[in-house]
Design a protein around this motif. Structure first.
Motif, PDB file in Angstrom:
ATOM      1  N   LEU C   6       9.380 119.160 115.454  1.00  0.00           N
ATOM      2  CA  LEU C   6       9.071 117.779 115.794  1.00  0.00           C
ATOM      3  C   LEU C   6       9.392 116.936 114.576  1.00  0.00           C
ATOM      4  O   LEU C   6       9.010 117.285 113.458  1.00  0.00           O
ATOM      5  CB  LEU C   6       7.587 117.616 116.154  1.00  0.00           C
ATOM      6  CG  LEU C   6       7.048 118.525 117.251  1.00  0.00           C
ATOM      7  CD1 LEU C   6       5.565 118.257 117.471  1.00  0.00           C
ATOM      8  CD2 LEU C   6       7.802 118.301 118.542  1.00  0.00           C
ATOM      9  N   LYS C   7      10.123 115.854 114.793  1.00  0.00           N
ATOM     10  CA  LYS C   7      10.493 115.005 113.667  1.00  0.00           C
ATOM     11  C   LYS C   7      10.017 113.584 113.903  1.00  0.00           C
ATOM     12  O   LYS C   7      10.495 112.911 114.812  1.00  0.00           O
ATOM     13  CB  LYS C   7      12.018 115.012 113.495  1.00  0.00           C
ATOM     14  CG  LYS C   7      12.551 116.370 113.057  1.00  0.00           C
ATOM     15  CD  LYS C   7      14.033 116.311 112.804  1.00  0.00           C
ATOM     16  CE  LYS C   7      14.543 117.659 112.306  1.00  0.00           C
ATOM     17  NZ  LYS C   7      16.010 117.750 112.396  1.00  0.00           N
ATOM     18  N   ASN C   8       9.077 113.156 113.086  1.00  0.00           N
ATOM     19  CA  ASN C   8       8.603 111.763 113.105  1.00  0.00           C
ATOM     20  C   ASN C   8       8.229 111.261 114.488  1.00  0.00           C
ATOM     21  O   ASN C   8       8.641 110.190 114.901  1.00  0.00           O
ATOM     22  CB  ASN C   8       9.669 110.833 112.526  1.00  0.00           C
ATOM     23  CG  ASN C   8       9.727 110.961 111.036  1.00  0.00           C
ATOM     24  OD1 ASN C   8       8.683 110.896 110.380  1.00  0.00           O
ATOM     25  ND2 ASN C   8      10.905 111.183 110.504  1.00  0.00           N
ATOM     26  N   ILE C   9       7.465 112.054 115.196  1.00  0.00           N
ATOM     27  CA  ILE C   9       7.096 111.671 116.566  1.00  0.00           C
ATOM     28  C   ILE C   9       6.023 110.583 116.544  1.00  0.00           C
ATOM     29  O   ILE C   9       4.980 110.731 115.909  1.00  0.00           O
ATOM     30  CB  ILE C   9       6.550 112.887 117.333  1.00  0.00           C
ATOM     31  CG1 ILE C   9       7.609 113.961 117.465  1.00  0.00           C
ATOM     32  CG2 ILE C   9       6.009 112.459 118.695  1.00  0.00           C
ATOM     33  CD1 ILE C   9       8.724 113.632 118.400  1.00  0.00           C
ATOM     34  N   THR C  10       6.302 109.505 117.254  1.00  0.00           N
ATOM     35  CA  THR C  10       5.303 108.460 117.440  1.00  0.00           C
ATOM     36  C   THR C  10       5.136 108.223 118.929  1.00  0.00           C
ATOM     37  O   THR C  10       6.119 108.195 119.678  1.00  0.00           O
ATOM     38  CB  THR C  10       5.741 107.154 116.745  1.00  0.00           C
ATOM     39  OG1 THR C  10       5.807 107.403 115.337  1.00  0.00           O
ATOM     40  CG2 THR C  10       4.737 106.037 116.997  1.00  0.00           C
ATOM     41  N   GLY C  21       4.024 109.167 113.647  1.00  0.00           N
ATOM     42  CA  GLY C  21       5.057 109.720 112.775  1.00  0.00           C
ATOM     43  C   GLY C  21       4.828 111.176 112.414  1.00  0.00           C
ATOM     44  O   GLY C  21       4.950 111.573 111.271  1.00  0.00           O
ATOM     45  N   LEU C  22       4.515 111.961 113.423  1.00  0.00           N
ATOM     46  CA  LEU C  22       4.124 113.347 113.173  1.00  0.00           C
ATOM     47  C   LEU C  22       5.342 114.274 113.113  1.00  0.00           C
ATOM     48  O   LEU C  22       6.230 114.203 113.954  1.00  0.00           O
ATOM     49  CB  LEU C  22       3.166 113.781 114.291  1.00  0.00           C
ATOM     50  CG  LEU C  22       2.582 115.183 114.222  1.00  0.00           C
ATOM     51  CD1 LEU C  22       1.151 115.151 114.729  1.00  0.00           C
ATOM     52  CD2 LEU C  22       3.395 116.166 115.054  1.00  0.00           C
ATOM     53  N   SER C  23       5.370 115.133 112.115  1.00  0.00           N
ATOM     54  CA  SER C  23       6.431 116.133 112.010  1.00  0.00           C
ATOM     55  C   SER C  23       5.813 117.525 111.930  1.00  0.00           C
ATOM     56  O   SER C  23       4.745 117.686 111.339  1.00  0.00           O
ATOM     57  CB  SER C  23       7.283 115.893 110.765  1.00  0.00           C
ATOM     58  OG  SER C  23       7.939 114.654 110.880  1.00  0.00           O
ATOM     59  N   LEU C  24       6.512 118.480 112.524  1.00  0.00           N
ATOM     60  CA  LEU C  24       5.948 119.828 112.596  1.00  0.00           C
ATOM     61  C   LEU C  24       7.067 120.827 112.849  1.00  0.00           C
ATOM     62  O   LEU C  24       7.973 120.566 113.642  1.00  0.00           O
ATOM     63  CB  LEU C  24       4.926 119.871 113.749  1.00  0.00           C
ATOM     64  CG  LEU C  24       4.200 121.175 114.031  1.00  0.00           C
ATOM     65  CD1 LEU C  24       3.263 121.516 112.888  1.00  0.00           C
ATOM     66  CD2 LEU C  24       3.391 121.047 115.321  1.00  0.00           C
ATOM     67  N   ASP C  25       7.021 121.956 112.154  1.00  0.00           N
ATOM     68  CA  ASP C  25       7.971 123.042 112.391  1.00  0.00           C
ATOM     69  C   ASP C  25       7.216 124.269 112.838  1.00  0.00           C
ATOM     70  O   ASP C  25       6.286 124.693 112.168  1.00  0.00           O
ATOM     71  CB  ASP C  25       8.689 123.405 111.081  1.00  0.00           C
ATOM     72  CG  ASP C  25       9.927 122.554 110.888  1.00  0.00           C
ATOM     73  OD1 ASP C  25      10.209 121.736 111.793  1.00  0.00           O
ATOM     74  OD2 ASP C  25      10.590 122.715 109.850  1.00  0.00           O
ATOM     75  N   VAL C  26       7.602 124.830 113.962  1.00  0.00           N
ATOM     76  CA  VAL C  26       6.999 126.090 114.389  1.00  0.00           C
ATOM     77  C   VAL C  26       8.084 127.157 114.354  1.00  0.00           C
ATOM     78  O   VAL C  26       9.147 126.986 114.958  1.00  0.00           O
ATOM     79  CB  VAL C  26       6.400 125.983 115.800  1.00  0.00           C
ATOM     80  CG1 VAL C  26       5.639 127.249 116.151  1.00  0.00           C
ATOM     81  CG2 VAL C  26       5.482 124.776 115.913  1.00  0.00           C
TER      82      VAL C  26
END
Lengths: 374, 285, 372
Positions: C6-10, C21-26
């Motif tokens: 997820l890159k910079n999710i708003t 502005g959420l970022s996350l790598d799974v």
């Protein structure tokens, strides 16, 4: 022994005609002493709420008597019983602020305003609702409403405090400290309280004695310690305690100097005859099928144990829960340190005879706890 | 409480009976009237004992009404046919248009969706007489006056808002997660609408359809003004029994019985279906 | 297996920013737990990944591919919902089969697939039942079976154990890791229960107010929580928090509790004089004898057993409340005056103003093998 606060004698509750309707509570007998905290514990439909409602006077008693301070009250209106209650659905008065809701409980007491104010502010501090005292019930969270409702019940100087699922909605971060404070508050004032809950953790934390109910029948009425160490039957044994008791059905065999339990997949637990009293051995030998139970924290790892395979190893910060494949089922261990066990690793587990509970295979009634008869 | 239950039950039974008698008596009386001649109906005091006659029904079915002043042609059976045709077609059309629209309003909060939904509902606010005059004018210009098509169109004013608003509520009651689950399982939105939303809102759609049918069936004003004799439904057609030689109560009663019968049958049938649907329900379950 | 980025999710609902502005790598095959209070945006995040709602800004990549233009039905995701979201008008079999019917598999293949997963979840005997006739536990297993049946490479589990009773929840907590291991899927698991998070997560992402506050292994988060709020979310009973002003001496930094010195080994000297909050996990405090070194006098208010622990609420001389926890069955006072000893090595120090962790010494706690 202090005086009896509440005496329930031969109480039955039928919904519908007596002897033909739904039998919700079956010949219930309980003797509750002044200053005790009692928990009515059971899953939904076990009869605990019916019992509570009969004590409060919201539900007529079909048969039997209920006495408060030696006075039979089963025909009295709720208001005549001098019982305070915290409702599961909170039942706060919507047009009143939290402060007014709590102070309302003291309306009838004719206390001076300054005494009322003092009591209200004490209880607000206890329950950490000082900052919401001016708010209305609709504008505060479920957990806050529950605390306000608890405050309204606890502030009263009643002969009996009934608390229906009093802490289910509390914020988890507050729960431990509030449990401690409320228990201290009740004990310090010598109040008598009955809490109704489906949560055995709550019951264990607060109650002096727990009444475990199931199917309208009181299964066991004893201290948390006794219920944990000497459960009356399989139901109580597995219902109280988290993680729940490990149970396995087993066949019994024995020689002069041994007692053996045969579990599934050919797993055999051998004990010395001296691990059990003569009376226990006699009871065991009468049966071909029993259920053995052991609490997760009593299961030990180490030499001389029976083989098991680690299936799950979960560290929870201050406890480790380990599930192992054992005798075709799951044996759960609780350890207090973090344990380095890989999944699939073989371990030897020891079931000490002193921690072993044996139940009848058919009726579920306890036969023995450790060495002694149940 | 338990020992009073017999008394309680008896009292409840009496109360229920009174209510039923109060509401059912007029219908029962009309039913009796439909088997009587005008003379016995108008007799004072009225009597429940009479020689039943099928002449009223015969007159309606044959279309020949014989009165003291002579015989008269009436088109009752045609009116009944018109009623059935108009109501069924209107409701069917309203369902075809209204159910997808209700779904859209329930699931997609697009810009102005509330305004459009409210505008549609507002058609029900205005008294029919208010819109009737301009409507008649328009219909004459458009050549829709005295056509089935025109009537069905006007009937949408009655049926569409009803279906839209009732069904929308049922769609909103279906947990969005249930539909999401079906989408994520790999089904298109249309399959989700067909296989999940429609069956779960089924009882609501049936109820809305039934209500719309009853409203359409009972409509009087639109049909009176916009349709000529051969396209009129029973509500308007019954006027024919007010003849120059008096009011034909017997025929009116039998006409009522015949015209109530289809709605009654439908209601009874749908009731069974509704109860079934709702108890299977647990839409939120 | 697949990856999720997820890159910079708003995501906003009107003026309310749910994800900020959420970022996350799974990682491939990882089980990532999204943990946080209700309203943190966890469920919205899962719905975005599933594709049933769209982000206002940002990118979602599954297996490295941007899925912005891929509809929910084509993302190949398995999802279980908190409220189960079973189709009430379909049998358990048809519920579970729904991901298979979408792919036009043969009838036999569908039946075989459903049977297999139903057996795994021990619900093969209730497949003909409608959801209404299932117990809560069976409903929950049916919902899980439906999520698993298509062997999706990415599984989204939205608090699946929330609505079952404590016993079942415990049972499933032990069963889920085994179940997930057979699938080999990449899993995003949402929960509000810290025990579930620690038990199931390879890593835990702590969320609040639409952002990720901390991400790490269960040990990282338990032993070095980024701030007071996170420290309070992990642990039952909750961590004790006491306002302190550390002092410095020849033998390092220490704080005074009821005039008793508690040294905090390894704490930087820069904290001396700063207003801080001392965090003490209840299990790092023990009862001790009156004369013992570092014994702090307290009064026992109440003892409240908690599962396999005994929790005691004590009051210091300055009326500060402290929770002490010890394994059940070990001795301890039940009322009246007593003394406690604090393990300074296991203490946390937070900045009072910002709430941020200054330093934790807890990694050296006596968890076998976990010493830093």
């Amino acid at each position: 022994m202090s005086e009896t606060a509440l005496l329930i004698k031969g109480v039955d509750k039928f919904y519908g005609p007596i002897d033909h309707g739904v039998h919700a509570v079956k010949s219930l007998n309980m003797d509750i002493r002044k200053g005790e905290i009692i928990a009515l514990l059971g899953s939904s439909g076990c009869g605990k709420t019916s019992t509570l409602r009969m004590i409060a006077g919201f539900e007529p008693v079909s048969r039997g008597t209920i006495s408060l301070k030696g006075r039979e009250v089963q025909t009295f209106a709720p208001v005549k019983r001098n019982v305070a209650m915290a409702f599961e659905g909170y039942s706060l008065y919507p047009p009143l602020t939290v402060r007014e809701n709590i102070a309302f409980a003291l309306k009838a007491s004719k206390l001076s305003q300054s005494v009322v104010d003092q009591k209200v502010s004490d209880i607000a501090k206890l329950l950490e609702i000082e900052d919401i005292m001016g708010r209305y019930p609709s504008s505060i969270s479920g957990g806050q409403q529950q605390r306000a409702s608890l405050g309204r019940a606890l502030i009263r100087d009643a002969d009996l405090h009934l608390l229906d699922e009093p802490m289910g909605q509390l914020e988890p971060q507050l729960r431990a400290v509030l449990r401690g404070r409320i228990k201290h508050f009740i004990k310090e004032r010598g109040l008598t309280a009955i809490l109704v809950t489906h949560d055995q953790t709550e019951a264990n934390a607060l109650a002096d004695r727990i009444a475990v109910m199931e199917g309208g029948v009181l299964q066991q009425f004893d201290t948390p310690q006794m219920i944990k160490e000497r459960p009356a039957n399989l139901f109580t044994g597995t219902f109280v305690g988290e993680p729940p008791m490990n149970v396995f059905s087993a066949g019994v065999s024995g020689a002069d100097d041994t007692v053996s339990f045969g579990l599934n997949e050919g797993v055999k637990l051998d004990y010395k005859a001296s691990d059990f009293s003569q009376a226990v051995r006699a009871e065991l030998m009468k049966r071909s099928k029993v259920v053995i139970g052991i609490r997760p924290y009593a299961v030990r790892r180490g030499e001389g144990g029976v083989g098991a395979r680690v299936a799950v190893n979960q560290w929870l910060g201050d406890q480790t829960h380990i599930a192992t494949d054992f005798a075709g089922g799951t044996m759960v261990l609780v350890e207090h340190d973090r344990t380095n066990l890989a999944i699939g690793e073989n371990v030897a587990i020891r079931l000490d005879p002193s921690s072993l509970h044996v139940f009848d295979g058919d009726s579920g009634k306890a036969i023995s706890h450790g060495q002694e008869l149940a | 409480m338990e020992n009073t239950s017999t008394l309680e039950r008896t009292l409840r039974l009496i109360a229920l009976t009174l209510v039923v008698v109060f509401f059912m008596f007029p219908i029962f009386w009309i039913f009796l009237m439909s088997f009587q001649t005008n003379e016995t109906i108008l007799a004072i005091p009225p009597s429940i004992v009479f020689t039943p006659t099928l002449s009223n029904y015969a007159a309606l079915i044959t279309g020949k009404l014989t009165t003291a002043a002579g015989s008269l042609d009436i088109a009752f059976m045609r009116n009944l046919g018109n009623s059935i045709f108009l109501s069924v077609t209107s409701v069917a059309l309203a369902l075809v248009l209204g159910v997808p629209a209700a779904y859209a309003f329930a699931r997609h909060k697009f810009k102005g969706s509330e305004d459009i939904a409210f505008t549609l509902l507002s058609f029900r606010f205005a008294p029919p007489l208010l819109v009737l005059l301009p409507l008649t004018q328009y219909f004459q210009w458009l050549g829709l006056s005295d056509t089935y098509f025109g009537l069905i169109w006007v009937y949408q004013l009655i049926c569409l808002p009803l279906i839209l608003w009732i069904v929308r509520g049922y769609f909103e009651d279906i947990s969005a997660d249930v539909e999401y689950a079906y989408r994520i399982a790999g089904h298109t939105w249309f399959a989700t609408f067909r296989k999940i939303a429609l069956p779960l809102a089924g009882p609501g759609i049936a109820a809305a359809g039934l209500l719309a049918f009853i409203f359409a069936w009972n409509n009087f004003v639109f049909a009176l003004v916009l349709a000529s004799a051969d396209k009129q439904p029973v509500t308007v057609g019954a006027l024919a029994f007010v003849t120059s030689s008096g009011i034909q109560y017997g025929q009116i009663a039998s006409a009522i019985v015949l015209s109530v019968a289809p709605t009654l049958a439908l209601a009874l049938y749908a009731q069974r279906y509704l109860v079934e649907g709702l108890s299977l329900g647990a839409v939120k379950g | 297996m697949t990856t999720l980025q997820l890159k910079n999710i708003t995501k906003r609902y009107k003026t309310n920013t749910v994800l900020d502005g959420l970022s996350l790598d799974v990682a491939d095959g990882e089980t990532l737990v999204l943990f946080g209070p209700s309203g943190a945006g966890k469920t919205v995040l899962l719905r975005l990944v599933a594709g049933v709602i769209d982000p206002d800004e940002g990118q979602i990549l599954i297996g490295g591919e941007d899925v912005a233009d891929i509809d929910a039905e084509h993302r190949g995701i398995g999802m279980a919902f908190q409220n189960f979201a079973l189709f009430p008008h379909m049998s358990a079999f048809d519920n579970i089969a729904s991901p298979l019917t979408a792919t036009r598999s043969t009838k036999d293949a569908i039946a075989a697939g459903v049977q297999k997963v139903a057996k795994l979840l021990k619900i093969d005997h209730v497949l003909t039942h409608h959801p209404k006739a299932l117990s809560n536990g069976q409903k929950q297993r049916t919902a899980l079976a439906r999520a698993l049946v298509g062997s999706p490479p990415l599984l989204l589990l939205d608090d699946p154990l929330r609505n079952v009773d404590a016993k079942l929840r415990f049972e499933m907590r032990l069963e889920l890791p085994r179940l997930l291991a057979t699938q080999g899927a990449t899993v995003v698991y949402v929960t509000q229960d810290y025990k579930e998070a620690m038990a199931l997560g390879d890593r835990i992402a702590v969320m609040s107010q639409g952002r990720i506050r901390q991400i790490g292994t269960p040990a990282d988060i338990y032993n070095t929580p980024a701030d007071i709020e996170i420290a309070r979310l992990f642990g039952d009973p909750t961590i004790n928090l006491l306002d302190v002003t550390p002092r410095g001496g020849a033998d390092g930094v220490y704080v005074e509790l009821s005039n008793v010195k508690v040294s905090l080994p390894g704490m930087p000297a820069s904290v001396v004089g700063q207003i801080c909050v001392l965090g003490l996990r209840p299990e790092s405090i023990t009862f001790t004898e009156a004369g013992a070194a570092g014994a702090i006098p307290v009064t026992v208010e109440a003892e409240t057993p908690l599962n396999e622990k005994t929790v005691t609420l004590v009051l210091t001389v300055r009326n500060r409340e402290i929770l002490v926890s010890r394994p059940a069955g070990t001795p301890g006072p039940t009322s009246g005056p007593a003394h406690i000893a604090v393990n300074g090595k296991a203490a946390f120090l937070f900045d009072k103003a910002s709430g941020a962790l200054i330093r934790s010494t807890a990694t050296s706690l006596s968890h076998n093998g976990e010493a830093a």
